[in-house]
Design a protein around this motif. Structure first.
Motif: not given
Length: 297
Positions: A252-263, A271-284
């Motif tokens: 499970f890859i979360a975009i944002g802390r609030s999404t990670a907290a809800e999960a 598994a990871a939270t994207a540091k930036e809410p962008t395609p590049a951040g998600i890929v990273a």
């Protein structure tokens, strides 16, 4: 590709062989689909969330009339979907989005994606957090002092942003700009205004990525053929939990802390939270997860 199977290293094809489930509708998934493919992943779509126009159009119209008349010092745009809702209202008035916002009004947003879309529409962004790209991050950098603020937002938006800005002395007028609904939205109510962006993306198809039903996605997950799922919001996390849990070996890859907290609250391991809410951040974020597992194997 099992949980500890190797993913090719290297910046360009770091996710070779990974099958990644994107929980966005086709017309909103194109940039992420392209970024995943460039990194070597195979993106699949499971649309779970869609957006409809605000039920209370009168309140939104009144707020936008006041905005255009210069009644607010600030406009806060908290999502790309808000931009879409405002652009649709501008089109109804036969004007461009930027014409709704007087030059005297300062504009703030949360993340780089929203900023790029606003700037592509010809709108200057005066304030955006650089470190924590979230509602809390914007509150952290918000200047103290008395100002009037218009905050158009989703019907399910939390209180963090409005309350945080008010705590710094602002008077905040919130108004519902759109409603978050299960996919697909009612065609007659669906928010569908096309958006410009710096890389030229607009509403359209997600480059032919396969679209799965919840049942098909569950079958793929149960067979071990899904390696990651991306959630962009707490509401997406809730829908993923309802449709797919347990996730087995799917990360499970979360975009944002609030999404990670809800999960996490739902019992979905993040598994990871994207540091930036962008395609590049998600890929990273995906690269980090697979690299870590490769090192452990």
């Amino acid at each position: 590709m099992g949980r500890h199977s190797a993913v090719k290293s290297g910046e360009t094809r770091a996710l070779e062989g990974a099958r990644v489930l994107v929980t966005r509708s086709p017309d909103r998934a194109a940039p992420l689909v392209a970024a995943l493919r460039e990194a070597g992943a195979e993106p699949l779509l499971l649309p779970l969330i869609d957006f409809e126009r605000a039920r209370d159009q009168h309140s939104l119209e009144v707020a936008l009339d006041a905005l255009r008349a210069g009644a607010y010092d600030w406009l806060v745009v908290s999502s790309i979907t808000t931009v879409r809702a405002l652009k649709e209202k501008a089109a109804e008035r036969r004007m461009e989005l930027k014409e709704l916002i007087p030059d005297s009004v300062m504009v703030a947003t949360i993340g780089p994606s929203s900023r790029r879309v606003l700037e592509a529409e010809g709108i200057r962004v005066d304030l955006a957090p650089e470190d924590v790209q979230s509602a809390a991050g914007l509150v952290d950098v918000w200047p103290t002092g008395f100002v009037s603020v218009l905050l158009p937002q989703a019907d399910i938006a939390g209180a963090v942003l409005a309350a945080g800005i008010e705590a710094k002395g602002a008077v905040v007028q919130t108004v519902t700009a759109y409603h978050t609904v299960d996919y697909p939205a009612d065609p007659e109510c669906r928010l569908a205004a096309a958006l410009l962006s710096a890389n030229g993306w607009q509403a359209g198809t997600a480059l032919g990525a396969p679209e799965l039903s919840p049942a098909a996605a569950k079958a793929e997950l149960s067979s071990g053929r899904l390696h990651a799922v991306v959630a962009a919001s707490p509401s997406a996390a809730r829908r993923i939990h309802a449709a797919l849990a347990p996730l087995e070996d799917c990360r499970f890859i979360a975009i944002g802390r609030s999404t990670a907290a809800e999960a996490a609250a739902l019992g979905l391991p993040v598994a990871a939270t994207a540091k930036e809410p962008t395609p590049a951040g998600i890929v990273a974020a995906l690269r980090t997860v697979f690299a870590s597992e490769r090192n452990e194997s």
